[in-house]
Design an enzyme around this catalytic site. Structure first.
Site, short mmCIF file in Angstrom:
data_model
loop_
_atom_site.label_atom_id
_atom_site.label_comp_id
_atom_site.label_asym_id
_atom_site.label_seq_id
_atom_site.Cartn_x
_atom_site.Cartn_y
_atom_site.Cartn_z
N LEU A 531 0.83 -1.21 0.00
CA LEU A 531 0.00 0.00 0.00
C LEU A 531 0.86 1.26 0.00
O LEU A 531 0.48 2.29 -0.52
CB LEU A 531 -0.89 0.03 1.24
N PRO A 538 7.38 -0.82 5.17
CA PRO A 538 6.28 -0.87 4.21
C PRO A 538 4.94 -1.24 4.85
O PRO A 538 4.91 -1.84 5.93
CB PRO A 538 6.70 -1.96 3.23
N LYS A 553 1.35 -3.28 8.92
CA LYS A 553 2.50 -2.38 8.98
C LYS A 553 3.69 -3.22 9.40
O LYS A 553 3.70 -3.80 10.50
CB LYS A 553 2.18 -1.29 10.00
N ASP A 650 2.01 13.93 16.27
CA ASP A 650 2.32 13.93 14.84
C ASP A 650 1.03 13.95 14.02
O ASP A 650 0.83 13.15 13.11
CB ASP A 650 3.18 12.71 14.49
#
Ligand SMILES: *[C@@H]1O[C@H](CO)[C@@H](O)[C@H](O)[C@H]1NC(C)=O
Ligand SMILES: *[C@@H]1O[C@H](CO)[C@@H](O)[C@H](O)[C@H]1NC(C)=O
Ligand SMILES: *[C@@H]1O[C@H](CO)[C@@H](O)[C@H](O)[C@H]1NC(C)=O
Ligand SMILES: *[C@@H]1O[C@H](CO)[C@@H](O)[C@H](O)[C@H]1NC(C)=O
Ligand SMILES: *[C@@H]1O[C@H](CO)[C@@H](O)[C@H](O)[C@H]1NC(C)=O
Ligand SMILES: *[C@@H]1O[C@H](CO)[C@@H](O)[C@H](O)[C@H]1NC(C)=O
Ligand SMILES: *[C@@H]1O[C@H](CO)[C@@H](O)[C@H](O)[C@H]1NC(C)=O
Ligand SMILES: *[C@@H]1O[C@H](CO)[C@@H](O)[C@H](O)[C@H]1NC(C)=O
Ligand SMILES: *[C@@H]1O[C@H](CO)[C@@H](O)[C@H](O)[C@H]1NC(C)=O
Ligand SMILES: *[C@@H]1O[C@H](CO)[C@@H](O)[C@H](O)[C@H]1NC(C)=O
Ligand SMILES: *[C@@H]1O[C@H](CO)[C@@H](O)[C@H](O)[C@H]1NC(C)=O
Ligand SMILES: *[C@@H]1O[C@H](CO)[C@@H](O)[C@H](O)[C@H]1NC(C)=O
Length: 842
Positions: A531, A538, A553, A650
């Site tokens: 993705l 990745p 993930k 974040d």
């Protein structure tokens, strides 16, 4: 004269032509002998409510109802002849000869009557601007629709329990969406006077709100004590009537008990012109009354959802294991105080208490009067052998349970602490176990410490992680209780790096996926399933055997950087659950592999829409506004409502994922920090985050607080409204960068110029102005000037009349910090222009 005459005649004619309609539409009152026919309506003075005949859903029957004047008859709030519809359009609503309000059919038989006994027929009926239909008789209100409600609870209603006569009033659901006749469900205050709201199915309880603590109902998860609920409890000692009432301020609110038995709080959004559900219960299985039986506890996230309380075992093992929880659980070891024969021996140990956290407290509690603190409450419970548990709740006081414990739900956030009474031996075994765990933990920490020192010599320490050995919520036992425990633990964060030696760490109670199943689900990490490339490795799309799509993930082997973040994310995500946060489904630890398994978000990230000229038009104004509100709610949950206070650190467009309905979900908690509830800011050596979203105090001094997230939210909000990246036009001339142009246009009263041209047509100027105002408040230089997320949510909801004036932001964050700590920071900056976000695809 002739022409004057002509003119007069025309005027007269037009008056005559118009008058039948205008007469029937202008009135809100019926006098004695007055009536309206099917097709005519009464309208309240300020044109807020309307009354007339309607047919619900696909029904062809005609009913008298009240609805919002501005909205269609989908919003029917009250029905007169629920059980006696008029079969055709020949019906009438009239003030009958006896002075009652009646619904008549074509042959003028009474189908429904307000049915009060009256001495005189001098009545008038009036539809008021609060939606109440009142019957006045000789100057006195003798009947009103607010006291005879159907399925909707409106602001101003006082439906409740008469403490003198014990007569209880109820809201009753419709039978179906086509039939307003009384259905299976009803709602009202607890006849046991516990200040709870119940929904019943027939006579069986189906849901309860938990007690009122003066601000919220403690059994409704994440209920926010703000204006939105505006709830108050009647002064029942004085009034002799127990009921809840609320004010809706300027926006329309209604509570509906749907025909499916769900209590819904709906609010009307002025700008978007639709009703949105503020909350609805019961939705999950655990919200159903006593789902797990007596002494069972229900946790939506567990499979199976039910378990017995500590020290209890299933009453009927075979039933329980086959998923029939109705019989509940029973105590395994009798309490000492119950064993009266063996009394006298000094060696016998007294019973103790086991602490449960995050509990929707059981029903049928007794209130212990005169107890002012937790110790007193414990003493009150210990002093009575039939006391099973106690809880001390702020705003209520000491609650004790002398009967079976029913309807226990463990919340994923919020809830109360409850102390369960157990035989000493039940707690002892656990204590021994805890001791062993403590030893193991100490050993691990020691060895980690050694490794830490070892690495420190070789390399600078780059990460901060939390050493949090949390156990499952709702089952953390201790006998004597220190209320500061949680806080101490959250504050006393330990900085260390997790080495590869700590592989034995568990997946924090999350489902553990086998590496083989992960490999299979991604066709061995096939490129086709990739993705995107995140900061730590990745992200793949996977399909589980059941067909469920997930996002995986995978921490890259080379990035030692990601290990801390991995652990951080697992610890946090395992404990968080909110519809605006992406859900972690499980993880996989295999050799060096660290893989996180998330729910799959088909619409990828906000980033991919917002800044793509070809796709930004797909995000219309309403969608964008919903996204802004969703992010605000998710962030509010992190900051305040979750049990851990969390700063995301974040927040940015690429970390906002979109589900299939374009609902926003905040993702990527690798950087998040748990916050003690007392400290409001913390200093950090390592500045993480993304350039353009960082607050000045954080970028410059490394000081972060919840207000740093508020700043990032402000930037994100302005980006969503304008469709422009903050960093994409960082000019020296402040009027040309994002915050500067927002400030300039807002002051020039030209907010529409700021709005993304791609969607300007669909945009509501009022909402846009509200958004930019809130955005500018959030990006103010001084943290103390910025609003909290709860104020932000209220302001976005339009729940406040006055919005504070923002101060001009000086954009100091745009200067790159030049201190020595900027190496990791620089790295983030460098990659920020690409999408570094995990779970994001290009
Ligand atoms: C009803 O709609 C009109 C026109 O859209 C608007 O001006 C008015 O304020 C609305 N009234 C209420 C009570 O919402
Ligand atoms: C109302 O009551 C008066 C006196 O009782 C009676 O004369 C009159 O007819 C009544 N009106 C109607 C519409 O029934
Ligand atoms: C009106 O109701 C009465 C009594 O229920 C019934 O006898 C009569 O047929 C109805 N008339 C019409 C036109 O429906
Ligand atoms: C009116 O109320 C009386 C009792 O107060 C009841 O017997 C009667 O059935 C009611 N009539 C209607 C039409 O509801
Ligand atoms: C009905 O009675 C109330 C209270 O006495 C009064 O405020 C209201 O104006 C009356 N309405 C009518 C139409 O007489
Ligand atoms: C109401 O109860 C009846 C009888 O128990 C049942 O047949 C019906 O499906 C129920 N309706 C709803 C909406 O649950
Ligand atoms: C009221 O309390 C009693 C026990 O104290 C209980 O048996 C009963 O079910 C309660 N009633 C309701 C409606 O909750
Ligand atoms: C579950 O157990 C109860 C009590 O034994 C029984 O009455 C009920 O029928 C069972 N329900 C199901 C679905 O088997
Ligand atoms: C405790 O004593 C009471 C009365 O003295 C008796 O009814 C009860 O059965 C005794 N309980 C046990 C567990 O022995
Ligand atoms: C979001 O995803 C759903 C499901 O894949 C899709 O039907 C929908 O069109 C997408 N929305 C947009 C705006 O792309
Ligand atoms: C933290 O709290 C102290 C006092 O409670 C206050 O002076 C300070 O301004 C606060 N800082 C922030 C960032 O809110
Ligand atoms: C409601 O709106 C009016 C006019 O817009 C305003 O004056 C008033 O302050 C508002 N009230 C509240 C509680 O927001």
């Amino acid at each position: 004269m002739g022409s004057q005459c002509m003119g007069f005649a025309v005027l007269l004619l037009s008056l005559l032509l118009v008058s039948p309609a205008s007469l029937s539409y202008a009135k809100d009152t019926l006098e004695l002998d007055g009536y309206i026919e099917d097709g005519e309506t009464l309208i309240s003075a300020d044109e807020i409510f309307e009354l007339g005949f309607f047919s619900p859903g696909s029904s062809k029957y005609r009913y008298i109802g009240i609805w919002y004047y501005n909205f269609s008859t989908d919003t029917v709030l009250w029905v007169a002849n629920r059980e006696a519809p008029v079969p055709d359009t020949s019906g009438r609503l009239a003030v009958g000869g006896d002075g009652n309000l009646v619904v008549l059919n074509g042959s003028r038989s009474v189908l429904w009557s307000s049915n009060v006994s009256l001495s005189s027929n001098a009545s008038t009926v009036q539809l008021l601007d609060d939606g109440n239909l009142v019957l006045n008789n000789t100057g006195r209100v003798v009947w009103q629709s607010f006291e005879n409600p159907t399925d909707t609870y409106l602001p101003g209603m006082k439906v409740g329990l008469d403490l003198t006569t014990n007569v209880n009033q109820y809201i009753t659901s419709w039978k179906s969406s086509d039939d307003p006749a009384p259905g299976n469900y009803s709602m009202g205050v607890d006849p046991n006077r516990s200040t709870q709201i119940f929904v019943w199915e027939g006579t069986k309880p189906r849901w309860r709100s938990g007690r009122w603590n003066g601000q919220v109902f403690i059994g409704i998860q994440n209920m926010v004590p703000t204006y939105i609920y505006g709830f108050k409890l009647s002064n029942f000692e004085l009034e002799k009537k127990m009921y809840f009432y609320y004010t809706a301020f300027n926006s329309s609110h209604r509570y509906v008990l749907t025909w499916e038995g769900i209590e819904k709080h709906l609010t009307w959004k002025d700008d978007t012109k639709f009703w949105s559900t503020f909350w609805a219960q019961p939705i999950t299985d655990c919200e159903l009354y006593n789902k797990c039986g007596n002494y069972g506890s229900c946790t939506d996230e567990n499979t199976p959802i039910c378990s017995c309380l500590k020290g209890y075992v299933p009453a009927v093992e075979a039933e329980w294991s086959s998923g029939n929880w109705t019989s509940g659980c029973v105590r395994r070891t009798p309490l000492q105080c119950e064993r009266n024969s063996s009394g006298g021996a000094g060696s016998v140990q007294a019973d103790g208490f086991w602490k449960m956290e995050g509990v929707k407290l059981p029903d049928l509690s007794d209130w212990a009067s005169g107890v002012v603190d937790e110790d007193g409450c414990q003493a009150a419970c210990l002093g009575n052998c039939s006391c099973q548990a106690y809880a001390y709740v702020t705003g209520i006081g000491c609650l004790v349970w002398g009967v079976d414990l029913v309807d226990i739900h463990i919340f994923s956030s919020g809830g109360n602490d409850m102390y369960l009474r157990l035989a000493a031996s039940e707690i002892q075994t656990k204590k021994k176990k805890s001791f062993v765990i403590l030893i193991v933990v100490l050993a691990v920490v020691l060895s980690l410490g050694c490794i830490y020192l070892f690495f420190k010599c070789k390399k600078r320490i780059r990460g901060t992680a939390r050493n949090a050995f949390y156990r499952r919520r709702g089952d953390r036992g201790i006998v004597s209780v220190d209320p500061n425990r949680d806080r101490d633990r959250a504050e006393g964060g330990v900085s260390f790096r997790i080495s590869d030696e700590s592989k034995d760490q568990k997946c924090q109670e999350l489902p553990l996926f086998s590496f083989d199943s992960i490999v299979a689900s991604t066709s061995n990490f096939a490129l086709a399933n990739l993705l995107g490339e995140g900061g730590f490795g990745p992200v793949y799309k996977g399909t589980l055997p059941g067909g469920q799509e997930v996002a995986l993930k995978r921490l890259s082997r080379s990035s030692g950087q990601g290990e801390n973040e991995f652990k951080n994310e697992v610890i946090l995500m395992a404990k968080l659950q909110h519809r605006n946060l992406v859900r972690l489904l499980g993880c996989c630890i295999h050799g060096e592999e660290r893989i996180l398994v998330y729910e799959y978000m088909p619409n990828r990230s906000l980033n991919a829409f917002l800044f793509d000229p070809r796709k930004k038009g797909l995000l219309g104004w309403k969608t964008r506004y919903d996204i802004i509100e969703g992010i605000a709610r998710g962030l509010l949950y992190l900051h305040r409502d979750s049990r851990l206070r969390i700063i995301h650190r974040d927040l940015k467009a690429s970390n906002i994922l979109l589900d299939k309905d374009m609902n926003p979900k905040i993702s990527d908690f690798g950087m998040a920090r748990i916050f003690g509830s007392d400290d409001n800011e913390t200093n950090t050596k390592r500045v993480v985050g993304t350039y353009g979203y960082m607050s000045p105090e954080y970028a410059m001094q490394g000081v972060f607080s919840v207000k740093s997230d508020v700043y990032s939210f402000g930037v994100l909000l302005l980006e969503i409204v304008s469709g422009r990246k903050n960093s994409s036009f960082a000019h020296q001339d402040s009027s040309l960068n994002l915050l500067g142009s927002a400030w300039k246009l807002w002051n020039e009263d030209n907010v529409m110029e700021f709005v993304d041209p791609a969607i300007r047509d669909s945009c509501s100027p009022r909402q846009a102005s509200r958004c930019v105002n809130v955005g500018l408040l959030c990006v103010q230089d001084r943290p103390n000037d910025r609003p909290t997320m709860s104020s932000v949510v209220i302001m976005l909801e339009g729940g406040t009349a006055a919005y504070p004036q923002p101060k001009q932001p000086t954009f100091s964050a745009e200067r790159s910090p030049s201190d020595t700590e900027s190496s990791t920071f620089g790295l983030r900056v460098a990659s920020a222009s690409n999408s570094i976000t995990l779970l994001t695809a290009r």
